[in-house]
Design an enzyme around this catalytic site. Structure first.
Site, PDB file in Angstrom:
ATOM      1  N   ASP A  17       3.521  -4.604  -4.588  1.00 31.76           N
ATOM      2  CA  ASP A  17       4.846  -4.517  -3.958  1.00 31.76           C
ATOM      3  C   ASP A  17       5.646  -5.813  -4.091  1.00 31.76           C
ATOM      4  O   ASP A  17       6.447  -6.144  -3.226  1.00 31.76           O
ATOM      5  CB  ASP A  17       4.718  -4.159  -2.460  1.00 31.76           C
ATOM      6  CG  ASP A  17       3.848  -2.942  -2.248  1.00 31.76           C
ATOM      7  OD1 ASP A  17       4.003  -1.985  -3.010  1.00 31.76           O
ATOM      8  OD2 ASP A  17       3.013  -2.965  -1.325  1.00 31.76           O
ATOM      9  N   LYS A  57       8.016  -5.648  -8.723  1.00 34.50           N
ATOM     10  CA  LYS A  57       7.821  -5.540 -10.184  1.00 34.50           C
ATOM     11  C   LYS A  57       8.791  -4.548 -10.800  1.00 34.50           C
ATOM     12  O   LYS A  57       9.250  -4.736 -11.909  1.00 34.50           O
ATOM     13  CB  LYS A  57       6.384  -5.091 -10.505  1.00 34.50           C
ATOM     14  CG  LYS A  57       5.338  -6.150 -10.216  1.00 34.50           C
ATOM     15  CD  LYS A  57       3.951  -5.683 -10.617  1.00 34.50           C
ATOM     16  CE  LYS A  57       3.448  -4.523  -9.793  1.00 34.50           C
ATOM     17  NZ  LYS A  57       3.225  -4.787  -8.371  1.00 34.50           N
ATOM     18  N   GLY A  86       4.194   2.475  -6.674  1.00 32.61           N
ATOM     19  CA  GLY A  86       5.504   3.041  -6.393  1.00 32.61           C
ATOM     20  C   GLY A  86       6.529   1.999  -6.763  1.00 32.61           C
ATOM     21  O   GLY A  86       6.824   1.110  -5.971  1.00 32.61           O
ATOM     22  N   HIS A  87       7.005   2.061  -7.985  1.00 34.24           N
ATOM     23  CA  HIS A  87       7.969   1.057  -8.432  1.00 34.24           C
ATOM     24  C   HIS A  87       9.380   1.523  -8.098  1.00 34.24           C
ATOM     25  O   HIS A  87       9.855   2.520  -8.620  1.00 34.24           O
ATOM     26  CB  HIS A  87       7.796   0.793  -9.932  1.00 34.24           C
ATOM     27  CG  HIS A  87       6.519   0.067 -10.236  1.00 34.24           C
ATOM     28  ND1 HIS A  87       6.081  -0.204 -11.499  1.00 34.24           N
ATOM     29  CD2 HIS A  87       5.589  -0.449  -9.403  1.00 34.24           C
ATOM     30  CE1 HIS A  87       4.927  -0.860 -11.428  1.00 34.24           C
ATOM     31  NE2 HIS A  87       4.624  -1.011 -10.170  1.00 34.24           N
ATOM     32  N   GLN A 104       0.085  -2.601  -8.925  1.00 28.94           N
ATOM     33  CA  GLN A 104      -0.631  -3.303  -7.848  1.00 28.94           C
ATOM     34  C   GLN A 104      -0.473  -4.826  -8.050  1.00 28.94           C
ATOM     35  O   GLN A 104       0.549  -5.244  -8.563  1.00 28.94           O
ATOM     36  CB  GLN A 104      -2.107  -2.888  -7.770  1.00 28.94           C
ATOM     37  CG  GLN A 104      -2.314  -1.464  -7.251  1.00 28.94           C
ATOM     38  CD  GLN A 104      -2.019  -0.388  -8.258  1.00 28.94           C
ATOM     39  OE1 GLN A 104      -2.506  -0.428  -9.361  1.00 28.94           O
ATOM     40  NE2 GLN A 104      -1.219   0.577  -7.883  1.00 28.94           N
TER      41      GLN A 104
HETATM   42  P1  IMP Z   1      -6.090   2.718  -3.760  1.00 24.66           P
HETATM   43  O1  IMP Z   1      -5.533   2.014  -4.948  1.00 24.66           O
HETATM   44  O2  IMP Z   1      -5.283   3.909  -3.333  1.00 24.66           O
HETATM   45  O3  IMP Z   1      -7.553   3.032  -3.934  1.00 24.66           O
HETATM   46  O4  IMP Z   1      -6.007   1.717  -2.502  1.00 24.66           O
HETATM   47  C1  IMP Z   1      -6.780   0.507  -2.444  1.00 24.66           C
HETATM   48  C2  IMP Z   1      -5.973  -0.606  -1.796  1.00 24.66           C
HETATM   49  O5  IMP Z   1      -4.925  -0.985  -2.671  1.00 24.66           O
HETATM   50  C3  IMP Z   1      -5.298  -0.245  -0.479  1.00 24.66           C
HETATM   51  O6  IMP Z   1      -5.278  -1.403   0.345  1.00 24.66           O
HETATM   52  C4  IMP Z   1      -3.886   0.112  -0.882  1.00 24.66           C
HETATM   53  O7  IMP Z   1      -2.956  -0.057   0.162  1.00 24.66           O
HETATM   54  C5  IMP Z   1      -3.673  -0.889  -1.998  1.00 24.66           C
HETATM   55  N1  IMP Z   1      -2.678  -0.451  -2.985  1.00 24.66           N
HETATM   56  C6  IMP Z   1      -2.858   0.413  -4.004  1.00 24.66           C
HETATM   57  N2  IMP Z   1      -1.745   0.530  -4.735  1.00 24.66           N
HETATM   58  C7  IMP Z   1      -0.845  -0.291  -4.189  1.00 24.66           C
HETATM   59  C8  IMP Z   1       0.504  -0.638  -4.536  1.00 24.66           C
HETATM   60  O8  IMP Z   1       1.085  -0.171  -5.523  1.00 24.66           O
HETATM   61  N3  IMP Z   1       1.111  -1.530  -3.712  1.00 24.66           N
HETATM   62  C9  IMP Z   1       0.468  -2.091  -2.655  1.00 24.66           C
HETATM   63  N4  IMP Z   1      -0.777  -1.815  -2.307  1.00 24.66           N
HETATM   64  C10 IMP Z   1      -1.433  -0.913  -3.058  1.00 24.66           C
END
Ligand code: IMP
Length: 427
Positions: free
Chosen positions: A14, A17, A41-42, A224
């Site tokens: 977040d 990007k 979520g861009h 991420q």
């Molecule tokens: P997962 O990727 O859904 O397995 O989540 C694992 C961890 O990564 C959690 O703490 C999510 O909140 C975090 N996370 C995954 N994708 C994002 C992103 O695009 N932005 C922020 N946090 C993310």
């Protein structure tokens, strides 16, 4: 000249990007997503329209760019088809411009079920995942029973693979008190989407290589962030993919010698969604102000993001593991109006002060702050560093000096033009 640029998040995702990729994509011929899936979520603001992309590379908004979805990704066919349709409804066509790697892995309905069951059954130990099935899909990939895109689009290959996955997950579902969808339900749920996606499958690695050989410019778009990376992040509170710049090589199918420049993205403060250590986290009114002013709510899950001050030990770490050549500092405008802006310069640990991010014990470190005077002026109109208030410049200068990485770009508002470009990415 850098003909390929990696844009990588330096924090917990977040970082903004989407906007930076969109800006750099203006000068790119190819944009590649190399990791993660619909957990990303861009958010992009184009004119008065807000577009949130989960799977499709952010370059899709530039009419001339070729968009590649690399093998490092995990694709939820239903989400991808819906996203393509939503883009088409906004007049943005993906046809002929979007190529999907046959080697990318697929998220199926049972992955989403398992992700949800685990999170709701974990109580205080929950990771706080996005519940999109990301972890279980990557587990199947590492367990060598993954369904790849090439299997998805061939019913004869898909059926036995789904059967094997369901058998493997059955005991887990049972132990968690849940139930998996049946083989027929899984196959039927993706049939129509698979037919649509079949037309998009192509060798993305080969295409990227041939474009680079022809002198074209490629942008490798991370998802991420560094601190959520499976190897380098705050394990086990991480995602399941290689979010770091190195992941761009494996996830896009090119060698390290093809990477020209790494642009690290950091907010002027810090946020985190989900559980896990966050040394500079704020639990007070200032944290709330930053959340409100920065619109810090998850673009995928809508969850309020945890907020805190910028963390230089974490940024030094990100600079190192990604080989960051330049920073893009985003959301500087969100700090406008705060009387004091704090910067964590080092951590106090049981064994003394450190400027580095430790592998363990991050939950117990105490941040050491340097306090800078805030500024009251609105920043949205600034188009050069010289037009920023001196106190905002002091913050940027401290980031540069303490991380030994120059600042390439500063974002002073959500719109495309609310940006200060110090050094163009492809310069
Ligand atoms: P997962 O990727 O859904 O397995 O989540 C694992 C961890 O990564 C959690 O703490 C999510 O909140 C975090 N996370 C995954 N994708 C994002 C992103 O695009 N932005 C922020 N946090 C993310």
């Amino acid at each position: 000249m850098a003909s390929s640029v990696v844009v990588v998040g330096a924090q917990w995702g977040d970082e903004g990007k989407g906007k930076v990729v969109d800006l750099v994509a203006e000068h790119a011929d190819v944009v590649v997503r190399y990791a993660g899936g619909p957990n990303a979520g861009h958010t992009l603001v184009v004119g008065d329209q807000k577009v949130i992309l989960r799977l499709v590379p952010s370059g899709i908004l530039q009419p001339h760019t070729l968009c590649l979805m690399g093998e490092g990704m995990v694709i939820d066919p239903l989400v991808l088809v819906a996203e393509i349709a939503a883009l088409e409804a906004k007049g943005i066509s993906a046809r002929g411009r979007l190529l999907l790697s046959p080697r990318a892995h697929v998220i199926l309905p049972h992955h989403v079920v398992i992700d949800g069951l685990r999170e709701s059954g974990a109580g205080a130990k929950a990771i706080g995942t996005t519940k999109r099935g990301i972890g279980p899909a990557y587990e199947d990939k590492a367990g060598r029973r993954g369904v790849r895109v090439l299997d998805l689009v061939d019913p004869a290959l898909l059926r036995p693979r789904v059967e094997a996955q369901l058998a493997a997950w059955e005991p887990t579902a049972k132990a968690l008190g849940g139930e998996l969808p049946s083989l027929i339900v899984v196959l039927e749920s993706v049939r129509a989407a698979a037919e649509v996606l079949a037309g998009l499958v192509g060798d993305t690695s080969e295409r990227l290589d041939s474009e680079l050989r022809r002198g074209k410019r490629a942008l490798l778009e991370g998802a991420q962030g560094t601190l959520l990376d499976l190897d380098h992040g705050t394990y086990p509170y991480v995602t399941s993919s290689s979010a770091v710049a190195g992941g761009a090589c494996t996830g896009a199918g090119i060698g390290p010698s093809r990477i020209g420049r790494v642009l690290g993205i950091t907010k002027a403060y810090a946020t985190r969604v989900g559980a896990g250590p966050f040394p500079t986290e704020l639990h007070d009114a200032t944290g709330e102000t930053i959340r409100t002013n920065g619109g810090e709510f998850g673009s995928v899950t809508g969850r309020p993001r945890r907020t805190g001050w910028i963390d230089l030990p974490a940024l030094r770490f990100a600079a190192r593991v990604n080989g960051v050549d330049g920073w893009a500092v985003t959301k500087l405008d969100v700090l406008t109006g705060l009387p004091v802006v704090r910067v964590c310069t080092e951590y106090e640990t049981a064994s003394g002060l450190t400027r580095n991010l430790p592998a363990d014990d991050l939950a117990s470190v105490k941040p050491v702050f340097r306090d800078l005077e805030g500024w009251q002026e609105s920043l949205g109109g600034a188009r050069s560093l010289a037009e920023l208030p001196a106190n905002a410049r002091a913050l940027l200068a401290l980031i540069e000096a303490e991380t030994e990485v120059p600042i390439d770009l500063v974002s002073v508002g959500p719109k495309r033009d609310e940006t200060i470009i110090v050094r163009p990415a492809f310069a």
